[in-house]
Design a protein around this motif. Structure first.
Motif, PDB file in Angstrom:
ATOM      1  N   GLU A   1       0.837  -1.209   0.000  1.00 47.42           N
ATOM      2  CA  GLU A   1       0.000   0.000   0.000  1.00 47.42           C
ATOM      3  C   GLU A   1       0.867   1.253   0.000  1.00 47.42           C
ATOM      4  O   GLU A   1       0.562   2.220  -0.704  1.00 47.42           O
ATOM      5  CB  GLU A   1      -0.942  -0.002   1.203  1.00 47.42           C
ATOM      6  CG  GLU A   1      -1.906   1.183   1.211  1.00 47.42           C
ATOM      7  CD  GLU A   1      -2.929   1.132   2.343  1.00 47.42           C
ATOM      8  OE1 GLU A   1      -3.802   2.011   2.385  1.00 47.42           O
ATOM      9  OE2 GLU A   1      -2.845   0.224   3.196  1.00 47.42           O
TER      10      GLU A   1
ATOM     11  N   GLU B   1     -15.335   6.598   7.459  1.00 49.93           N
ATOM     12  CA  GLU B   1     -14.663   5.910   6.350  1.00 49.93           C
ATOM     13  C   GLU B   1     -13.827   4.728   6.849  1.00 49.93           C
ATOM     14  O   GLU B   1     -13.751   3.674   6.190  1.00 49.93           O
ATOM     15  CB  GLU B   1     -13.781   6.894   5.582  1.00 49.93           C
ATOM     16  CG  GLU B   1     -14.541   7.955   4.828  1.00 49.93           C
ATOM     17  CD  GLU B   1     -15.441   7.367   3.736  1.00 49.93           C
ATOM     18  OE1 GLU B   1     -15.075   6.313   3.178  1.00 49.93           O
ATOM     19  OE2 GLU B   1     -16.492   7.973   3.458  1.00 49.93           O
TER      20      GLU B   1
ATOM     21  N   LEU C   1     -16.079   1.797   7.472  1.00 45.34           N
ATOM     22  CA  LEU C   1     -16.583   1.217   6.227  1.00 45.34           C
ATOM     23  C   LEU C   1     -15.487   0.448   5.469  1.00 45.34           C
ATOM     24  O   LEU C   1     -15.790  -0.425   4.649  1.00 45.34           O
ATOM     25  CB  LEU C   1     -17.150   2.311   5.320  1.00 45.34           C
ATOM     26  CG  LEU C   1     -18.426   3.010   5.808  1.00 45.34           C
ATOM     27  CD1 LEU C   1     -18.770   4.175   4.877  1.00 45.34           C
ATOM     28  CD2 LEU C   1     -19.590   2.009   5.853  1.00 45.34           C
ATOM     29  N   SER C   2     -14.224   0.782   5.746  1.00 40.97           N
ATOM     30  CA  SER C   2     -13.116   0.216   4.959  1.00 40.97           C
ATOM     31  C   SER C   2     -12.305  -0.838   5.701  1.00 40.97           C
ATOM     32  O   SER C   2     -11.238  -1.265   5.202  1.00 40.97           O
ATOM     33  CB  SER C   2     -12.181   1.350   4.504  1.00 40.97           C
ATOM     34  OG  SER C   2     -12.877   2.318   3.756  1.00 40.97           O
TER      35      SER C   2
ATOM     36  N   MET D   1      -9.628  -3.629   4.329  1.00 44.35           N
ATOM     37  CA  MET D   1      -9.118  -3.228   3.013  1.00 44.35           C
ATOM     38  C   MET D   1      -8.098  -2.107   3.179  1.00 44.35           C
ATOM     39  O   MET D   1      -8.117  -1.363   4.177  1.00 44.35           O
ATOM     40  CB  MET D   1     -10.262  -2.739   2.117  1.00 44.35           C
ATOM     41  CG  MET D   1     -11.359  -3.783   1.869  1.00 44.35           C
ATOM     42  SD  MET D   1     -12.655  -3.101   0.809  1.00 44.35           S
ATOM     43  CE  MET D   1     -13.386  -1.885   1.930  1.00 44.35           C
TER      44      MET D   1
ATOM     45  N   MET E   1      -6.973   1.368   3.040  1.00 46.68           N
ATOM     46  CA  MET E   1      -7.933   2.478   3.143  1.00 46.68           C
ATOM     47  C   MET E   1      -7.309   3.871   3.115  1.00 46.68           C
ATOM     48  O   MET E   1      -8.044   4.868   3.121  1.00 46.68           O
ATOM     49  CB  MET E   1      -8.729   2.330   4.443  1.00 46.68           C
ATOM     50  CG  MET E   1      -7.873   2.485   5.698  1.00 46.68           C
ATOM     51  SD  MET E   1      -8.837   2.359   7.224  1.00 46.68           S
ATOM     52  CE  MET E   1      -9.175   0.594   7.273  1.00 46.68           C
TER      53      MET E   1
ATOM     54  N   THR F   1      -8.495   5.999   0.302  1.00 46.51           N
ATOM     55  CA  THR F   1      -9.905   6.337   0.531  1.00 46.51           C
ATOM     56  C   THR F   1     -10.040   7.453   1.560  1.00 46.51           C
ATOM     57  O   THR F   1     -10.855   8.365   1.400  1.00 46.51           O
ATOM     58  CB  THR F   1     -10.681   5.087   1.004  1.00 46.51           C
ATOM     59  OG1 THR F   1     -10.563   4.053   0.016  1.00 46.51           O
ATOM     60  CG2 THR F   1     -12.141   5.410   1.238  1.00 46.51           C
TER      61      THR F   1
END
Length: 249
Positions: free
Chosen positions: A11, A90, A93-94, A97, A99, A102
């Motif tokens: 990432e 956020e 919700l993430s 993953m 993030m 995002t």
């Protein structure tokens, strides 16, 4: 078994390619991304924050720690709380993953919305201040416009008031005198001054125009000149005859 270290590394490499200038990595578990508001209204100062993310051992299955640091512009505590609330949503919700991208996107959108809100709040504050100042101005006592008639009325009232005050002062001064001096003062003030006599007998003053007799006859100066000329000629003629008579003898 999930290799969290490898996922974090992958990432970070992706973020470095997306944000080459904005991303700073303090370590493999801590980074910061500069996020700026764009589409600013004309004349609006810049607003930029640093999104600071601290990754745990089990990230992204566990939420990261998030902080915000203001780089440019000003943020109220309430505005900062709004942004943090958006980021927390956020994160939830993430979970599970990658993030960080995002979170950066959500923060940028929230900053743009916040700038619009800041402009609206400032305009409302300016309008309220203008209304407050206008109310103060309207409540302030206004003077009465002076006209010729209002001035004459005021002057008459003022002169009357001054006369009353002067008379009262004279009466008080007179009352403070001994009896004998008081009587003498009364006699003195009873005598009219020349100005008072003049004002009381103004009817005796006669204009020069009133001294002219209504039956008076106007004299024509030109007529007077012709009469005198005729008389002079007659006298000269008589003298001539006298001379002629003397010669005949």
């Amino acid at each position: 078994m999930t290799d969290y270290a490898e996922e974090r590394q992958q990432e970070l490499e992706a973020l470095q390619s997306i944000f080459p200038d904005e991303l700073q990595c303090t370590s493999e578990k801590e980074l910061s991304i500069t996020v700026e508001a764009d589409d600013l209204p004309s004349g609006e100062p810049e607003l930029a924050v640093s999104l600071i993310v601290k990754l745990g051992e089990r990230y992204p299955d566990e939420p990261p720690e998030i902080e915000l640091a203001v780089l440019r512009g000003d943020l109220l505590d309430s505005d900062r709380a709004t942004l943090m609330h958006k980021l927390d949503e956020e994160v939830q919700l993430s979970l599970g993953m990658a993030m960080i991208y995002t979170l950066q996107t959500a923060l940028k959108e929230a900053l743009n919305t916040l700038v619009i809100d800041i402009v609206k709040r400032r305009e409302q504050a300016e309008a309220q201040e203008a209304a407050r100042l206008e109310a103060i101005e309207l409540a302030r006592p206004k003077g009465t416009p002076v006209t010729k008639q209002s001035f004459l009325t005021w002057r008459s009232s003022f002169e009357t008031e001054m006369k009353i005050k002067a008379r009262k002062a004279d009466e008080e001064a007179l009352a403070s005198l001994p009896l004998k001096e008081r009587e003498e003062a009364k006699k003195y003030h009873a005598k009219l001054t020349g100005r008072q006599l003049f004002e009381r007998h103004s009817d005796l003053i006669t204009s020069d125009a009133t001294l002219i007799d209504e039956d008076a006859v106007e004299v024509d100066a030109r007529q007077y000149d012709r009469t005198r000329e005729s008389r002079d000629l007659q006298e000269a003629d008589e003298q001539g005859h006298q001379l002629d008579f003397s010669d005949s003898d």
